[in-house]
Scaffold this motif. Structure first.
Motif, mmCIF file in Angstrom:
data_model
loop_
_atom_site.group_PDB
_atom_site.id
_atom_site.type_symbol
_atom_site.label_atom_id
_atom_site.label_comp_id
_atom_site.label_asym_id
_atom_site.label_seq_id
_atom_site.Cartn_x
_atom_site.Cartn_y
_atom_site.Cartn_z
ATOM 1 N N GLY A 89 0.805 -1.210 0.000
ATOM 2 C CA GLY A 89 0.000 0.000 0.000
ATOM 3 C C GLY A 89 0.843 1.266 0.000
ATOM 4 N N GLN A 90 1.913 1.293 0.795
ATOM 5 C CA GLN A 90 2.790 2.461 0.816
ATOM 6 C C GLN A 90 3.516 2.620 -0.522
ATOM 7 O OE1 GLN A 90 3.222 4.924 3.196
ATOM 8 N NE2 GLN A 90 1.379 3.973 4.042
ATOM 9 N N ALA A 91 3.890 1.504 -1.129
ATOM 10 C CA ALA A 91 4.518 1.581 -2.455
ATOM 11 C C ALA A 91 3.556 2.218 -3.454
ATOM 12 C CB ALA A 91 4.942 0.191 -2.922
ATOM 13 N N ALA A 92 2.278 1.807 -3.407
ATOM 14 C CA ALA A 92 1.286 2.388 -4.308
ATOM 15 C C ALA A 92 1.094 3.873 -4.009
ATOM 16 C CB ALA A 92 -0.039 1.638 -4.174
ATOM 17 N N TRP A 93 1.064 4.233 -2.732
ATOM 18 C CA TRP A 93 0.869 5.635 -2.366
ATOM 19 C C TRP A 93 1.975 6.521 -2.929
ATOM 20 C CZ3 TRP A 93 -2.559 9.045 -0.799
ATOM 21 C CH2 TRP A 93 -2.090 10.288 -0.363
ATOM 22 N N VAL A 145 2.017 6.527 -6.917
ATOM 23 C CA VAL A 145 0.892 7.062 -7.681
ATOM 24 C C VAL A 145 0.259 8.303 -7.051
ATOM 25 C CG1 VAL A 145 -1.356 6.511 -8.693
ATOM 26 C CG2 VAL A 145 0.394 4.724 -8.497
ATOM 27 N N TYR A 146 0.045 8.287 -5.732
ATOM 28 C CA TYR A 146 -0.844 9.268 -5.124
ATOM 29 C C TYR A 146 -0.151 10.401 -4.371
ATOM 30 C CZ TYR A 146 -4.182 5.573 -6.138
ATOM 31 O OH TYR A 146 -4.926 4.625 -6.775
ATOM 32 N N HIS A 147 1.043 10.188 -3.887
ATOM 33 C CA HIS A 147 1.706 11.225 -3.097
ATOM 34 C C HIS A 147 1.931 12.466 -3.960
ATOM 35 C CE1 HIS A 147 3.786 12.540 0.482
ATOM 36 N NE2 HIS A 147 4.827 12.915 -0.229
ATOM 37 N N PRO A 148 1.588 13.656 -3.457
ATOM 38 C CA PRO A 148 1.665 14.852 -4.305
ATOM 39 C C PRO A 148 3.082 15.225 -4.730
ATOM 40 C CG PRO A 148 1.127 15.433 -2.028
ATOM 41 C CD PRO A 148 1.016 13.945 -2.127
ATOM 42 N N GLU A 149 4.074 14.788 -3.977
ATOM 43 C CA GLU A 149 5.461 15.067 -4.339
ATOM 44 C C GLU A 149 6.162 13.755 -4.680
ATOM 45 O OE1 GLU A 149 7.158 16.925 -0.966
ATOM 46 O OE2 GLU A 149 5.783 18.629 -0.986
ATOM 47 N N LYS A 150 7.050 13.791 -5.625
ATOM 48 C CA LYS A 150 7.824 12.608 -5.980
ATOM 49 C C LYS A 150 8.961 12.430 -4.977
ATOM 50 C CE LYS A 150 5.299 11.639 -9.473
ATOM 51 N NZ LYS A 150 4.341 10.516 -9.356
ATOM 52 N N VAL A 151 8.973 11.278 -4.323
ATOM 53 C CA VAL A 151 10.009 10.977 -3.331
ATOM 54 C C VAL A 151 10.655 9.656 -3.738
ATOM 55 C CG1 VAL A 151 10.535 10.732 -0.878
ATOM 56 C CG2 VAL A 151 8.543 12.074 -1.588
ATOM 57 N N PRO A 152 11.661 9.703 -4.599
ATOM 58 C CA PRO A 152 12.255 8.477 -5.126
ATOM 59 C C PRO A 152 12.752 7.521 -4.048
ATOM 60 C CG PRO A 152 13.001 10.372 -6.393
ATOM 61 C CD PRO A 152 12.256 10.911 -5.219
ATOM 62 N N SER A 153 13.295 8.059 -2.955
ATOM 63 C CA SER A 153 13.816 7.188 -1.902
ATOM 64 C C SER A 153 12.690 6.392 -1.244
ATOM 65 C CB SER A 153 14.560 8.006 -0.844
ATOM 66 O OG SER A 153 13.699 8.968 -0.242
ATOM 67 N N ALA A 154 11.511 7.004 -1.097
ATOM 68 C CA ALA A 154 10.368 6.295 -0.516
ATOM 69 C C ALA A 154 9.865 5.224 -1.459
ATOM 70 C CB ALA A 154 9.251 7.286 -0.185
ATOM 71 N N ASN A 190 11.296 -2.147 -2.753
ATOM 72 C CA ASN A 190 12.206 -3.171 -2.224
ATOM 73 C C ASN A 190 11.506 -4.047 -1.191
ATOM 74 O OD1 ASN A 190 14.418 -2.526 -3.788
ATOM 75 N ND2 ASN A 190 15.294 -1.114 -2.294
ATOM 76 N N GLU A 191 10.601 -3.456 -0.401
ATOM 77 C CA GLU A 191 9.837 -4.254 0.552
ATOM 78 C C GLU A 191 8.886 -5.218 -0.158
ATOM 79 O OE1 GLU A 191 9.842 -4.516 4.129
ATOM 80 O OE2 GLU A 191 11.813 -3.802 3.493
#
Length: 238
Positions: free
Chosen positions: A132-136, A139-148, A154-155
């Motif tokens: 779910g966090q990978a999908a967030w 796709v959905y997080h307003p800012e691109k956070v490549p490390s996240a 990876n998880e």
């Protein structure tokens, strides 16, 4: 209302039940956890109806009185008077209540009974949140956070590897037979296939998981639910 067809031997039993109500998200094709419950309802041939809730109403009354966490799914069973939320708890309730012959579950107190719970808890605490966090963040997080994105993808690989090693020389997770816990993993893998099929490449990198998923998805109840999900997504896109 969701209309179901029952085989003759199960028709009388099924029709003697009042319809269970499953709360889902309005336009819920993208929400995996209700589909997990739907797969079990279909496997057990328990009659049900869907009650969609708008996203903006999840954390308001009257829905908060049903689920104070303001998420879907939630289930109301008029046959027992029980209302329950959290997908893993709903699945345990359904198999305890409606799978007395252990068609997709195991005898209370047996080794397999506890092993199936072990895998269900791994699904709800490991697979679901990480996928779910990978999908967030993808796709959905307003800012691109490549490390996240990298961390959670990876998880996904790590969770898949745990399953892949556990399924070596096994068709199913527990007891040498298909059970509810196998089905519980399918919806989030469908999400992973949608967003990260190239990064994961199940067939190449996790072949035991890939074969296992194919076996599960060939079951009529699972195939029907996946087809229903595809139709819901198509209708949602219109």
């Amino acid at each position: 209302m969701h209309v179901m067809m029952f085989p003759p031997l199960q028709y009388t039993v099924a029709m003697s039940l009042k319809y269970l109500t499953l709360w889902t998200l309005q336009g819920h094709a993208g929400s995996p956890n209700p589909w997990k419950v739907l797969m079990i309802l279909e496997e057990l041939k328990v009659p049900y109806e869907l009650k969609p809730v708008d996203l903006g109403d999840l954390k308001k009354e009257p829905y908060e009185s049903i689920n104070p966490n303001g998420r879907v799914p939630a289930l109301e069973d008029p046959n027992t008077g029980i209302t329950i939320w959290e997908s893993g708890a709903i699945i345990e309730y359904l198999v305890d209540t409606y799978d007395k012959q252990h068609a997709i579950s195991f005898t209370l107190g047996s080794k397999e009974y506890y092993e199936s719970k072990q895998w269900l808890y791994y699904q709800v605490s490991g697979q679901g949140p990480y996928f779910g966090q990978a999908a967030w963040f993808t796709v959905y997080h307003p800012e691109k956070v490549p490390s996240a994105v990298e961390r959670y993808v990876n998880e996904i690989r790590r969770v898949s590897d745990v399953l892949n090693r556990s399924l070596e020389n096994k068709e199913y997770l527990v007891g040498g037979k298909y059970s509810y816990v196998d089905a519980a993993f399918v919806p989030w893998f469908e999400v992973a296939a949608l967003f990260w099929s190239n990064e994961m490449d199940l067939e190449k990198n996790f072949p035991h998981v890939n074969s296992w998923l194919n076996r599960i998805k060939a079951r009529p109840a699972i195939a029907k639910t996946i087809d229903d999900k595809a139709k819901a997504a198509a209708a949602q896109g219109k």
